[in-house]
Design a protein around this motif. Structure first.
Motif, PDB file in Angstrom:
ATOM      1  N   ILE A  39       0.865  -1.043   0.004  1.00  0.00           N
ATOM      2  CA  ILE A  39       0.050   0.087  -0.172  1.00  0.00           C
ATOM      3  C   ILE A  39       0.824   1.271  -0.072  1.00  0.00           C
ATOM      4  CG2 ILE A  39      -1.778   1.343   1.596  1.00  0.00           C
ATOM      5  CD1 ILE A  39      -2.749  -1.412   2.205  1.00  0.00           C
ATOM      6  N   LEU A  40       1.967   1.397   0.828  1.00  0.00           N
ATOM      7  CA  LEU A  40       2.904   2.352   0.737  1.00  0.00           C
ATOM      8  C   LEU A  40       3.479   2.629  -0.383  1.00  0.00           C
ATOM      9  CD1 LEU A  40       4.840   4.451   2.266  1.00  0.00           C
ATOM     10  CD2 LEU A  40       6.164   2.567   2.474  1.00  0.00           C
ATOM     11  N   PHE A  41       3.890   1.604  -1.375  1.00  0.00           N
ATOM     12  CA  PHE A  41       4.467   1.851  -2.721  1.00  0.00           C
ATOM     13  C   PHE A  41       3.414   2.085  -3.659  1.00  0.00           C
ATOM     14  CE2 PHE A  41       7.981  -0.396  -0.740  1.00  0.00           C
ATOM     15  CZ  PHE A  41       9.153   0.433  -1.049  1.00  0.00           C
TER      16      PHE A  41
ATOM     17  N   LEU B  97       1.508   6.474  -7.176  1.00  0.00           N
ATOM     18  CA  LEU B  97       0.520   7.218  -7.689  1.00  0.00           C
ATOM     19  C   LEU B  97       0.717   8.675  -7.478  1.00  0.00           C
ATOM     20  CD1 LEU B  97      -2.612   5.261  -6.169  1.00  0.00           C
ATOM     21  CD2 LEU B  97      -2.020   5.591  -8.768  1.00  0.00           C
ATOM     22  N   SER B  98       1.339   9.147  -6.220  1.00  0.00           N
ATOM     23  CA  SER B  98       1.917  10.413  -5.980  1.00  0.00           C
ATOM     24  C   SER B  98       3.069  10.875  -6.972  1.00  0.00           C
ATOM     25  CB  SER B  98       2.571  10.498  -4.694  1.00  0.00           C
ATOM     26  OG  SER B  98       1.669  10.379  -3.674  1.00  0.00           O
TER      27      SER B  98
ATOM     28  N   LEU C 208      -0.964  -6.824  -7.242  1.00  0.00           N
ATOM     29  CA  LEU C 208      -0.924  -6.264  -5.931  1.00  0.00           C
ATOM     30  C   LEU C 208      -2.236  -6.627  -4.990  1.00  0.00           C
ATOM     31  CD1 LEU C 208      -0.048  -3.818  -4.102  1.00  0.00           C
ATOM     32  CD2 LEU C 208      -1.795  -2.490  -5.240  1.00  0.00           C
ATOM     33  N   PHE C 209      -3.375  -6.673  -5.735  1.00  0.00           N
ATOM     34  CA  PHE C 209      -4.474  -7.405  -4.887  1.00  0.00           C
ATOM     35  C   PHE C 209      -4.370  -8.644  -4.571  1.00  0.00           C
ATOM     36  CE2 PHE C 209      -6.594  -3.226  -6.945  1.00  0.00           C
ATOM     37  CZ  PHE C 209      -6.646  -2.561  -5.675  1.00  0.00           C
TER      38      PHE C 209
END
Length: 118
Positions: free
Chosen positions: A5-7, A12-13, A41-42
């Protein structure tokens, strides 16, 4: 579970804050690669909730899925067939399936927590 989630947030940022444009010739490849990455990822989040997460499986699945999707898109372009749509269908189906399972797992955990408190 917090690492993917962090990555995702960092990626996205960076994508939103930079003014990088992808040429139209590569848009099929990029869309497939992003879809394959989200599927992985999911799938990793689902595996974590099922307490079956393995870093090796996650990393090899991530690179294998992206490579396979890009290869399908490349072969499709060479043949003049929209072969990448097969990958879109497969990864899209798996993505929504993983999201549904994640949702159910989170709801079940929340319900179990409420039952235990009573």
């Amino acid at each position: 579970m917090w690492l993917p989630i962090l990555f995702l947030v960092i990626g996205l940022s960076l994508g939103i804050l930079t003014d990088m444009r992808i040429p139209d010739a590569y848009s099929d490849y990029l869309s497939i690669a992003v879809l394959a990455a989200f599927d992985t990822l999911f799938g990793g989040i689902r595996a974590h909730l099922e307490k079956a997460f393995d870093e090796t499986v996650f990393l090899t699945g991530f690179f294998f899925n992206i490579s396979l999707a890009a290869l399908l898109a490349f072969i499709g372009v060479q043949l003049g067939v929209d072969l990448y749509l097969a990958a879109v269908f497969a990864f899209g189906f798996r993505l929504f399936q993983n999201l549904a399972i994640i949702r159910r797992k989170l709801i079940d955990q929340k319900l179990l927590t409420k039952i235990r408190k009573k």
